[in-house]
Motif scaffolding. Structure first.
Motif, PDB file in Angstrom:
ATOM      1  N   TYR A 178      47.137  25.563  31.604  1.00 40.93           N
ATOM      2  CA  TYR A 178      45.873  26.103  31.763  1.00 40.93           C
ATOM      3  C   TYR A 178      45.702  27.669  31.729  1.00 40.93           C
ATOM      4  O   TYR A 178      46.762  28.447  32.043  1.00 40.93           O
ATOM      5  CB  TYR A 178      45.671  25.977  33.568  1.00 40.93           C
ATOM      6  CG  TYR A 178      44.380  26.724  33.902  1.00 40.93           C
ATOM      7  CD1 TYR A 178      43.318  25.928  33.785  1.00 40.93           C
ATOM      8  CD2 TYR A 178      44.469  27.876  34.609  1.00 40.93           C
ATOM      9  CE1 TYR A 178      42.063  26.861  34.217  1.00 40.93           C
ATOM     10  CE2 TYR A 178      43.437  28.354  35.215  1.00 40.93           C
ATOM     11  CZ  TYR A 178      42.194  27.958  35.133  1.00 40.93           C
ATOM     12  OH  TYR A 178      41.095  28.415  35.512  1.00 40.93           O
ATOM     13  N   ILE A 179      44.933  28.079  30.771  1.00 42.91           N
ATOM     14  CA  ILE A 179      44.728  29.363  30.387  1.00 42.91           C
ATOM     15  C   ILE A 179      43.266  29.992  30.594  1.00 42.91           C
ATOM     16  O   ILE A 179      42.276  29.183  30.484  1.00 42.91           O
ATOM     17  CB  ILE A 179      44.910  29.410  28.718  1.00 42.91           C
ATOM     18  CG1 ILE A 179      46.154  28.988  28.318  1.00 42.91           C
ATOM     19  CG2 ILE A 179      44.583  31.066  28.338  1.00 42.91           C
ATOM     20  CD1 ILE A 179      46.650  28.977  26.964  1.00 42.91           C
ATOM     21  N   ALA A 180      43.319  31.021  31.406  1.00 37.49           N
ATOM     22  CA  ALA A 180      42.029  31.448  31.897  1.00 37.49           C
ATOM     23  C   ALA A 180      41.800  33.113  31.657  1.00 37.49           C
ATOM     24  O   ALA A 180      43.042  33.588  32.017  1.00 37.49           O
ATOM     25  CB  ALA A 180      41.627  31.097  33.385  1.00 37.49           C
ATOM     26  N   THR A 181      40.824  33.541  31.448  1.00 32.59           N
ATOM     27  CA  THR A 181      40.605  34.986  31.460  1.00 32.59           C
ATOM     28  C   THR A 181      39.771  35.533  32.522  1.00 32.59           C
ATOM     29  O   THR A 181      38.526  35.009  32.842  1.00 32.59           O
ATOM     30  CB  THR A 181      40.039  35.513  30.088  1.00 32.59           C
ATOM     31  OG1 THR A 181      38.742  34.695  30.024  1.00 32.59           O
ATOM     32  CG2 THR A 181      40.752  35.202  28.789  1.00 32.59           C
ATOM     33  N   TYR A 182      40.289  36.759  32.975  1.00 37.05           N
ATOM     34  CA  TYR A 182      39.494  37.220  34.114  1.00 37.05           C
ATOM     35  C   TYR A 182      39.077  38.862  33.700  1.00 37.05           C
ATOM     36  O   TYR A 182      40.155  39.538  33.436  1.00 37.05           O
ATOM     37  CB  TYR A 182      40.257  37.323  35.536  1.00 37.05           C
ATOM     38  CG  TYR A 182      40.661  35.896  35.800  1.00 37.05           C
ATOM     39  CD1 TYR A 182      39.920  35.146  36.568  1.00 37.05           C
ATOM     40  CD2 TYR A 182      41.940  35.152  35.348  1.00 37.05           C
ATOM     41  CE1 TYR A 182      40.255  33.745  37.101  1.00 37.05           C
ATOM     42  CE2 TYR A 182      42.146  34.111  35.685  1.00 37.05           C
ATOM     43  CZ  TYR A 182      41.292  33.122  36.294  1.00 37.05           C
ATOM     44  OH  TYR A 182      41.654  32.017  36.897  1.00 37.05           O
ATOM     45  N   ALA A 183      37.903  39.278  33.795  1.00 37.91           N
ATOM     46  CA  ALA A 183      37.770  40.772  33.277  1.00 37.91           C
ATOM     47  C   ALA A 183      37.318  41.406  34.546  1.00 37.91           C
ATOM     48  O   ALA A 183      36.585  40.913  35.501  1.00 37.91           O
ATOM     49  CB  ALA A 183      36.709  40.711  32.381  1.00 37.91           C
ATOM     50  N   LYS A 184      37.908  42.701  34.662  1.00 44.46           N
ATOM     51  CA  LYS A 184      37.660  43.596  35.908  1.00 44.46           C
ATOM     52  C   LYS A 184      37.657  44.918  35.343  1.00 44.46           C
ATOM     53  O   LYS A 184      39.029  45.313  35.100  1.00 44.46           O
ATOM     54  CB  LYS A 184      38.397  43.320  36.971  1.00 44.46           C
ATOM     55  CG  LYS A 184      38.074  44.005  38.229  1.00 44.46           C
ATOM     56  CD  LYS A 184      38.966  43.736  39.457  1.00 44.46           C
ATOM     57  CE  LYS A 184      38.630  44.534  40.558  1.00 44.46           C
ATOM     58  NZ  LYS A 184      39.170  44.285  41.766  1.00 44.46           N
ATOM     59  N   ASP A 185      36.604  45.925  35.387  1.00 43.48           N
ATOM     60  CA  ASP A 185      36.798  47.261  35.220  1.00 43.48           C
ATOM     61  C   ASP A 185      37.341  47.706  33.979  1.00 43.48           C
ATOM     62  O   ASP A 185      38.419  48.591  33.937  1.00 43.48           O
ATOM     63  CB  ASP A 185      37.363  47.808  36.399  1.00 43.48           C
ATOM     64  CG  ASP A 185      36.650  47.659  37.572  1.00 43.48           C
ATOM     65  OD1 ASP A 185      35.297  47.622  37.619  1.00 43.48           O
ATOM     66  OD2 ASP A 185      37.401  47.737  38.660  1.00 43.48           O
ATOM     67  N   GLY A 186      36.979  46.855  32.706  1.00 45.96           N
ATOM     68  CA  GLY A 186      37.886  47.380  31.503  1.00 45.96           C
ATOM     69  C   GLY A 186      39.082  46.636  31.054  1.00 45.96           C
ATOM     70  O   GLY A 186      39.647  46.876  30.018  1.00 45.96           O
TER      71      GLY A 186
END
Length: 409
Positions: free
Chosen positions: A204-212
């Motif tokens: 399972y591969i997921a991306t999480y973006a936060k503040d750059g």
């Protein structure tokens, strides 16, 4: 196992509070190999809640509820779940005594409506609340598992981690890795890694973006630990081959912590001079324990006169090129280096907005200067967003450029 998280409460629907419980539970369930398929929020309404429960029972194996377990009239989660499942509510004497003892211990008067919390559905287990009065409920019924948790996040998290996870944990070995990236957007990361994400059915591969920052979470599960480790390592190498220039860490750490470690390993001292970031870079850095080993001092040279007096920036440079320029950023860094006994100096000057920009120098323009006794460079960046966003992105960019500078020099 397929899961649905159901959040109960008018305050959630009205937007009065942020639903952090769903975020926390989803993350924890994913870590133990349970797929979360649905998030549902519902008002304190009997018919609406009953409808939601019936829908969830038809599409999920595990239903986790938060909220609606208190002593008041509008706390109805337990009652509606019991009604929907056709289970009687019966008083649990041990639980009743526990609630009474909680009030005695805290020198509080227990009102009669608190007895409501001592009732549990027939055949269910209650989950102790170590820091509150509302117990949780664990129900196994017709091959479905239902977990009822209190709404306050502190109570929910403690109960979930201590009592729920051991009851629902799958018979798998689960290993999670994190790749931290910077200077690249989430959509770009997903686009580059699309083939890797879609072809690896066992990971399972997921991306999480936060503040750059974009985190890439990689989770693998199975029965054989060696095979899982091998699969994870292979996946990480594939990701590295695509975006190695943007990876700054494989640990759950901030970019400034990476720079701190690199400075310490290279026995280097650093100083900062900040204009548009107003001390943000220094503030982030000094939150790290032991940073005094590598950090000497900082100046906030916001005005032109402070740049002249504190950093020896030339008045001619400011008149000719302006405070926000490559030349000023370089002189700021050189001036700081010459004034101190540090190995590396970093300067930041820019226009954080919302005013102060022009066609030639728009809001979001930032120059970062890095200087040692042997070499120096200036990095020009353009950031979008409001004032806070521009300052935050400038701080992240500054530390990332420091990281690359130290690697290369």
């Amino acid at each position: 196992m397929r899961a649905e998280i159901i959040s109960v409460g008018n305050e959630l629907i009205l937007g009065n509070i942020l639903n952090t419980n769903t975020f926390y539970i989803t993350k924890k369930l994913t870590e133990i190999g349970i797929d979360v398929l649905y998030h549902t929020s519902v008002k304190d309404d009997m018919q609406m809640l009953e409808n939601v429960i019936n829908i969830a029972l038809n599409r999920a194996d595990l239903l986790i509820f938060t909220g609606g377990l208190g002593p008041t009239y509008d706390d109805m989660t337990k009652e509606i779940v019991s009604k929907t499942l056709g289970l009687k509510l019966i008083i649990d004497e041990e639980l009743k005594e526990s609630i009474e003892n909680y009030f005695k211990k805290n020198n509080r008067t227990m009102t009669s409506n608190n007895i409501k919390q001592a009732y549990i559905p027939e055949g269910a287990k209650y989950l102790p609340n170590d820091i509150g009065t509302a117990p949780g409920i664990f129900i196994e019924h017709n091959e479905k598992t239902l977990v009822l948790l209190p709404g306050p996040p502190k109570e929910m998290k403690m109960m979930f981690d201590k009592y729920v996870v051991p009851l629902i944990k799958q018979d798998f070995i689960i290993i999670e890795r994190t790749i931290k990236t910077i200077d690249i957007g989430e959509s770009q990361v997903e686009s580059i890694l699309k083939d890797i994400i879609t072809k690896n059915k066992d990971v399972y591969i997921a991306t999480y973006a936060k503040d750059g920052i974009v985190d890439i979470k990689i989770v693998a599960k199975g029965k054989n630990q060696d095979k899982i480790e091998e699969l994870l390592n292979k996946t990480i190498k594939e990701i590295e081959s695509k975006i190695s220039d943007y990876i700054y860490s494989y640990e759950d750490e901030n970019i400034e912590e990476v720079v701190f470690r690199m400075l310490k390993e290279n026995n280097m001292k650093i100083a900062f001079c900040e204009s548009c970031t107003g001390g943000l870079i220094t503030s982030k850095f000094t939150r790290i324990p032991g940073v005094s080993e590598v950090f000497d001092r900082a100046y906030i040279t916001y005005s032109n006169i402070s740049k002249v007096e504190d950093l020896n920036v030339s008045k001619k440079t400011l008149e000719k090129y302006g405070a926000v320029s490559e030349e000023t950023a370089l002189e700021m860094a050189h001036g700081l280096l010459n004034k101190t006994n540090v190995d590396i100096a970093l300067s930041v000057t820019g226009i954080a907005g919302p005013s102060g920009g022009s066609e030639e120098k728009p809001v979001g323009l930032v120059y970062i200067g890095i200087c040692t006794k042997n070499c120096s460079r200036v990095i020009k960046s353009m950031f979008s967003g409001d004032r806070i966003s521009i300052q935050n992105r400038a701080y992240l960019k500054a530390f990332n450029e420091l990281r690359k500078f130290i690697l290369n020099h």
